[in-house]
Design an enzyme around this catalytic site. Structure first.
Site, PDB file in Angstrom:
ATOM      1  N   LEU A 152     -34.310   1.015  28.775  1.00 46.93           N
ATOM      2  CA  LEU A 152     -33.343   0.324  29.641  1.00 46.93           C
ATOM      3  C   LEU A 152     -33.215  -1.131  29.206  1.00 46.93           C
ATOM      4  CD1 LEU A 152     -31.598   1.376  31.988  1.00 46.93           C
ATOM      5  CD2 LEU A 152     -33.227   0.317  33.566  1.00 46.93           C
ATOM      6  N   GLY A 153     -32.948  -1.310  27.917  1.00 47.37           N
ATOM      7  CA  GLY A 153     -32.680  -2.648  27.388  1.00 47.37           C
ATOM      8  C   GLY A 153     -31.207  -2.971  27.563  1.00 47.37           C
ATOM      9  N   ILE A 155     -28.525  -2.290  25.766  1.00 48.51           N
ATOM     10  CA  ILE A 155     -27.597  -1.164  25.556  1.00 48.51           C
ATOM     11  C   ILE A 155     -27.816  -0.110  26.648  1.00 48.51           C
ATOM     12  CG2 ILE A 155     -27.034   0.745  24.002  1.00 48.51           C
ATOM     13  CD1 ILE A 155     -27.482  -1.222  21.666  1.00 48.51           C
ATOM     14  N   SER A 174     -39.074   3.989  30.424  1.00 51.01           N
ATOM     15  CA  SER A 174     -39.458   2.916  29.509  1.00 51.01           C
ATOM     16  C   SER A 174     -40.973   2.784  29.623  1.00 51.01           C
ATOM     17  CB  SER A 174     -38.753   1.605  29.850  1.00 51.01           C
ATOM     18  OG  SER A 174     -39.124   1.185  31.149  1.00 51.01           O
ATOM     19  N   ARG A 175     -41.564   2.011  28.709  1.00 50.52           N
ATOM     20  CA  ARG A 175     -43.041   1.947  28.695  1.00 50.52           C
ATOM     21  C   ARG A 175     -43.567   1.503  30.058  1.00 50.52           C
ATOM     22  NH1 ARG A 175     -44.169  -1.677  23.510  1.00 50.52           N
ATOM     23  NH2 ARG A 175     -42.361  -2.666  24.466  1.00 50.52           N
ATOM     24  N   THR A 176     -42.829   0.541  30.662  1.00 53.96           N
ATOM     25  CA  THR A 176     -43.248   0.102  32.005  1.00 53.96           C
ATOM     26  C   THR A 176     -42.033   0.119  32.930  1.00 53.96           C
ATOM     27  OG1 THR A 176     -42.791  -2.178  31.356  1.00 53.96           O
ATOM     28  CG2 THR A 176     -45.069  -1.415  31.116  1.00 53.96           C
ATOM     29  N   ILE A 230     -27.632   7.456  20.287  1.00 54.20           N
ATOM     30  CA  ILE A 230     -26.922   6.321  19.675  1.00 54.20           C
ATOM     31  C   ILE A 230     -27.945   5.283  19.192  1.00 54.20           C
ATOM     32  CG2 ILE A 230     -24.633   6.479  20.740  1.00 54.20           C
ATOM     33  CD1 ILE A 230     -27.322   4.284  22.266  1.00 54.20           C
ATOM     34  N   ARG A 232     -31.560   5.701  16.761  1.00 46.65           N
ATOM     35  CA  ARG A 232     -31.860   5.990  15.368  1.00 46.65           C
ATOM     36  C   ARG A 232     -32.144   7.480  15.235  1.00 46.65           C
ATOM     37  NH1 ARG A 232     -29.888   1.881  14.456  1.00 46.65           N
ATOM     38  NH2 ARG A 232     -30.703   0.014  13.426  1.00 46.65           N
ATOM     39  N   GLU A 261     -29.748   9.847   7.066  1.00 48.18           N
ATOM     40  CA  GLU A 261     -28.339   9.528   6.828  1.00 48.18           C
ATOM     41  C   GLU A 261     -28.094   9.202   5.342  1.00 48.18           C
ATOM     42  OE1 GLU A 261     -27.394   6.320   9.493  1.00 48.18           O
ATOM     43  OE2 GLU A 261     -27.984   7.473  11.235  1.00 48.18           O
ATOM     44  N   HIS A 279     -22.624   7.313  12.306  1.00 45.52           N
ATOM     45  CA  HIS A 279     -23.273   6.047  12.635  1.00 45.52           C
ATOM     46  C   HIS A 279     -22.238   4.940  12.818  1.00 45.52           C
ATOM     47  CE1 HIS A 279     -27.214   3.564  12.192  1.00 45.52           C
ATOM     48  NE2 HIS A 279     -26.412   3.041  13.085  1.00 45.52           N
TER      49      HIS A 279
HETATM   50  C1  8YV Z   1     -25.425  -1.352  12.572  1.00 45.17           C
HETATM   51  C2  8YV Z   1     -26.880  -0.274  14.124  1.00 45.17           C
HETATM   52  O1  8YV Z   1     -24.916  -2.510  13.135  1.00 45.17           O
HETATM   53  O2  8YV Z   1     -26.875  -2.455  14.994  1.00 45.17           O
HETATM   54  C3  8YV Z   1     -27.555  -1.472  14.663  1.00 45.17           C
HETATM   55  O3  8YV Z   1     -28.809  -1.402  14.777  1.00 45.17           O
HETATM   56  O4  8YV Z   1     -27.428   0.756  14.051  1.00 45.17           O
HETATM   57  C4  8YV Z   1     -25.488  -0.341  13.647  1.00 45.17           C
HETATM   58  O5  8YV Z   1     -24.629  -0.654  14.690  1.00 45.17           O
HETATM   59  C5  8YV Z   1     -24.540  -0.909  11.437  1.00 45.17           C
HETATM   60  O6  8YV Z   1     -25.073   0.254  10.919  1.00 45.17           O
HETATM   61  C6  8YV Z   1     -24.500  -1.999  10.359  1.00 45.17           C
HETATM   62  O7  8YV Z   1     -25.811  -2.250   9.915  1.00 45.17           O
END
Ligand code: 8YV
Length: 313
Positions: A152-153, A155, A174-176, A230, A232, A261, A279
């Site tokens: 819950l940062g 984003i 989240s961790r806490t 969204i 990694r 990727e 991505h």
């Molecule tokens: C990158 C992303 O900005 O911001 C991130 O951590 O994963 C992407 O939005 C994009 O791949 C350019 O590095």
């Protein structure tokens, strides 16, 4: 500043590369088999590295650049930067928070809607001419579904705010526990997954969050549950995800990121309950330009001895 060496280790938008070329002595890592083979006189002139979400500065690169002062990442995720090594050597690290928060959160909602309302599949249905032979199938309502957020940062909170507009109850892991949060907290991802309809990965990638979405979590989310990533690719055990989807143990997945990727498991291509994106979370002209300006602004501030705009280390 034209004599200052900058090593670009990953591809970035043309505007950023052109500006770096204008302002600095720019070296492109892909011109050298590896940075350790940068001609020695170049290695000693490199005072900055510019990376992206898939390329940064690991310990080997940092050791190969004795004059390195700053790593400026064209990304908010900095899992490709050895932060500990940078701290140890007094190397600054900057990134691009905030300017991409809305963009990534918008795409997360887009993936949820695409998944539950089968927007991509129904588009293909029309294009294929199948509509002439009958109506498209009924899909799944998104509004009101429980959205569980891992992390819950900035984003994660932006995703929550958007989902609330669709009357979705919000829960998170989240961790806490965040004491000031109005959302329901679960102390484990499995418990979160057991109690939500849509599970979203929105946390940074660290050793602790690697494969945070594993087989157990996928089974807890279940055949009527949906996974959206969204963050990694390495947040999710991709082999287990393929199995869960092929075996019907998971209702669907909306993926903007993948473990290796741009390689994407071919088995996913045949599945209609999967949405696959390359991505593109932050990939709009406006947002990537704002990110590029942060990279340039941080480098300029550093070399002019001024406060960095978005320091991480
Ligand atoms: C990158 C992303 O900005 O911001 C991130 O951590 O994963 C992407 O939005 C994009 O791949 C350019 O590095």
């Amino acid at each position: 500043m034209g004599s200052i060496g900058v090593l670009l280790v990953g591809h970035v938008m043309p505007y950023l590369e052109q500006e770096l070329d204008k302002r600095y002595k720019l070296f492109r890592a892909w011109d050298y088999p590896n940075a350790a083979q940068l001609p020695s006189q170049h290695a000693t002139s490199v005072r900055a590295v510019v990376g992206n979400s898939s390329a940064g500065a690991d310990a080997a690169l940092i050791e190969a650049l004795p004059k390195l002062e700053i790593v400026s990442s064209f990304s908010v995720g900095v899992d490709k930067v050895d932060l500990e090594k940078c701290r140890e050597k007094g190397i600054r690290v900057t990134y691009t928070p905030d300017v991409l928060t809305d963009e990534v959160a918008d795409l997360a909602i887009g993936l949820m809607l695409s998944l539950l309302r089968r927007i991509c599949e129904s588009d293909r249905f029309v294009r294929s001419g199948k509509w002439k032979h009958g109506a498209y199938k009924l899909t799944t309502k998104f509004s009101g579904k429980t959205v569980g957020i891992i992390g819950l940062g900035r984003i994660g909170q932006a995703i929550a705010k958007r989902a609330e507009a669709f009357n979705c109850p919000i829960s998170y892991y989240s961790r806490t526990e965040k004491r000031d949060s109005k959302y329901k907290y679960y102390p484990s991802v499995v418990e979160l997954a057991s109690n939500c309809d849509v599970l979203v990965v929105a946390c940074p990638l660290t050793e602790e969050t690697h494969h945070i979405v594993n087989r157990e979590v996928m089974n807890a989310l279940g055949p009527k549950g949906y996974l959206v990533n969204i963050g990694r690719g390495k947040h999710v055990d991709e082999a287990e995800l393929v199995s869960a989807l092929l075996e019907g143990r998971l209702g669907g997945a909306g993926l903007d990121v993948f473990e290796n990727e741009p390689v994407v498991p071919q088995e996913l291509f045949q599945l209609e309950n999967v949405v696959l994106l390359p991505h593109v979370g932050s990939a709009t002209v406006e947002t990537r330009t704002a990110m590029a300006d942060l990279v340039l602004g941080n480098l300029e501030a550093h070399f002019l001895g001024k406060p960095l705009l978005t320091p991480l280390v």
